[in-house]
Write a protein that holds these residues in place. Structure first.
Motif, PDB file in Angstrom:
ATOM      1  N   SER A 156       1.016  -1.323   0.052  1.00 44.70           N
ATOM      2  CA  SER A 156       0.001  -0.071   0.041  1.00 44.70           C
ATOM      3  C   SER A 156       0.881   1.308  -0.061  1.00 44.70           C
ATOM      4  CB  SER A 156      -1.008  -0.019   1.192  1.00 44.70           C
ATOM      5  OG  SER A 156      -1.757  -0.981   1.177  1.00 44.70           O
TER       6      SER A 156
ATOM      7  N   ARG B 135      -6.240   0.870  -4.121  1.00 40.39           N
ATOM      8  CA  ARG B 135      -6.666  -0.590  -3.675  1.00 40.39           C
ATOM      9  C   ARG B 135      -7.848  -1.222  -3.843  1.00 40.39           C
ATOM     10  NH1 ARG B 135      -4.696  -1.933   2.139  1.00 40.39           N
ATOM     11  NH2 ARG B 135      -6.586  -2.055   3.012  1.00 40.39           N
TER      12      ARG B 135
ATOM     13  N   PHE C  96      -3.628  -4.030  -6.033  1.00 41.11           N
ATOM     14  CA  PHE C  96      -2.901  -2.626  -5.836  1.00 41.11           C
ATOM     15  C   PHE C  96      -2.583  -1.991  -7.278  1.00 41.11           C
ATOM     16  CE2 PHE C  96      -1.892  -5.517  -2.361  1.00 41.11           C
ATOM     17  CZ  PHE C  96      -2.355  -4.960  -1.451  1.00 41.11           C
TER      18      PHE C  96
END
Length: 350
Positions: free
Chosen positions: A13, A27, A36
Motif C-alpha cells: 500500500s 487498492r 494494488f
C-alpha cells in the motif's frame, strides 16, 4: 487473513515499495484477492483464505494459483497478464519486491487499464454497442475453439449439484428471497435437466465441455486496445472452469439481460454462433441462463446483507430479487433472447 499478509498488504500500500514514491497506490479488494494499482501496473495478491472452492492459506498454494492465473488468462489477454513477482524478506527484515531474500508471497503483475473500460460500467452507462457484441462473440468463439477439451467434467451430476447448490444458497437468504419462488426454480431446473440428458451427454462426448473462462461476467470483460478482452478467468477450480461452452457463454448473456440489454445479448449470441465453426445446438441454453441468474442472485443477496451502506443494501436486494425472477422466467420459456433467435432462425431449437 494472517499477520504476515497484513504486513504484506501494508507494504504494497506504500508508493515507495514500487520504487516511485510520487505515484499514489489505489487498492481494490475482493473476497479472494487484493489488487494494488500504481502507475501503469496492477499487482494482484491472493488472500490467505479458504472457501468452498479454493484454499490459498499456504504460500505454495498461492504461488501455484498465481502461475495458473497467468497461464490461463494469457489465452484471452496475453498483453494484459505480464509476469509473476515475488515478495521477499531481506536480511534487514524489510520486505522487497523480487529481492534476494526468502519469498513470503507472490503477485500477478498486470497491465493497468482505465476502470471505465470495464463492460459492467459501460453497460450501466449505455456505452456498449452492437459492433462490440459482434467482436466479443467472435473472440469468445475463437477462445472456445482452442480451449482444452475436458470430457471428464461437465457431467449431468455436476449440473444437478449446481441446481442443489443454488437452491441451498438462495434458501439462506429468506429475509430477501421468496421461498416458494426458490422451490419453483429448483423443481423446474431438475425437470428441464432431466429432459436434456441425451443432448448434454452428446455435447460432452462431442467435445463441447472444455477448459473455459468460468466467470464470464461483464465485470470480467474490458475494452483493451479497442478490443473486447476476457480476463480474470477461474484458475482455482477445474470443476467451475471445465464446463459446456454454452454454459460459459450464458453468464455474459444473462448479465446483459440483467442490465436490460436484450438486443445486445441477442447480437452476442448470434455472433458467437456465426463464428463458432460448428453447428451449435442451443437447446440447453435456457437451463444455463437460469443457473447463472440463480448463482448471481444468491451472491447479491449475500452482499445486500453484508453491506454497511443502506443505499447499497437496497440496490443489491433489488438486483437479487430481479435475478430470482429472471431465473424462473428462463425456465418457463420467457427469455427474449431465445424467442428472438427462434424467430430469426439464427439457431436451432428442438
Amino acid at each position: 487473513m494472517n499477520n504476515l499478509q497484513d504486513e504484506v498488504i501494508a507494504f504494497l500500500s506504500r508508493p515507495s515499495s514500487y520504487g516511485n514514491a510520487n505515484l499514489p497506490v489505489e487498492r481494490i479488494e475482493t473476497h479472494g484477492s487484493v489488487i494494488f494499482l500504481q502507475g501503469d501496473r496492477a499487482y494482484k495478491l491472493k488472500r490467505a483464505v479458504a472457501f468452498a472452492e479454493l484454499d490459498f492459506r499456504s504460500l505454495q498454494s498461492r504461488e501455484k494459483a498465481c502461475q495458473a492465473e497467468l497461464q490461463l488468462n494469457r489465452r484471452t489477454a496475453p498483453t494484459l497478464y505480464l509476469s509473476l513477482l515475488s515478495i521477499t524478506r531481506q536480511t534487514d527484515g524489510q520486505l522487497a519486491l523480487n529481492g534476494c531474500g526468502q519469498v513470503v508471497d507472490w503477485l500477478v503483475v498486470m497491465r493497468r487499464f482505465p476502470q471505465d473500460r470495464l463492460f459492467d460500467r459501460m453497460a450501466v452507462e449505455g456505452r456498449l454497442t452492437e459492433p462490440m457484441m459482434e467482436q466479443l462473440g467472435a473472440e469468445i468463439a475463437r477462445f472456445h475453439a482452442k480451449a482444452q477439451i475436458t470430457p471428464s467434467f461437465g457431467r449431468l451430476s455436476d449440473l444437478y449439484e449446481e441446481i442443489e447448490k443454488n437452491h441451498r444458497e438462495m434458501s439462506r437468504y429468506h429475509l430477501i428471497l421468496d421461498a416458494a419462488t426458490i422451490a419453483a426454480i429448483a423443481h423446474a431446473s431438475r425437470t428441464l435437466l432431466q429432459s436434456l440428458t441425451d443432448c448434454l451427454e452428446e455435447r460432452r462426448r462431442a467435445g463441447r465441455v472444455r477448459r473455459c473462462h468460468g466467470d464470464m461476467r461483464l465485470a470480467n470483460i474490458c475494452l483493451l486496445d479497442d478490443q473486447p478482452t476476457l480476463f480474470d478467468g477461474i484458475e482455482f477450480s477445474e470443476r467451475i472452469a471445465c464446463i459446456d461452452v454454452l454454459y460459459d457463454l450464458a453468464f455474459v448473456l444473462m448479465d446483459l439481460q440483467h442490465h436490460g440489454l436484450h438486443r445486445l445479448s441477442a447480437r452476442l449470441l448470434s455472433s458467437y454462433i456465426n463464428h463458432s465453426g460448428v453447428e451449435e445446438d442451443c437447446k440447453p441454453l435456457a437451463l444455463f441462463l437460469s443457473l447463472r441468474a440463480a448463482t448471481r442472485c444468491f451472491s447479491l443477496a449475500g452482499a445486500a446483507l453484508r453491506h454497511a451502506d443502506p443505499c447499497k443494501r437496497y440496490e443489491k436486494r433489488a438486483e437479487a430479487l430481479q435475478l430470482m425472477h429472471q431465473a424462473l422466467s428462463d425456465l418457463q420459456g420467457e427469455n427474449p433472447i431465445l424467442n428472438h433467435l427462434a424467430m430469426t432462425g439464427a439457431a436451432s431449437y428442438t
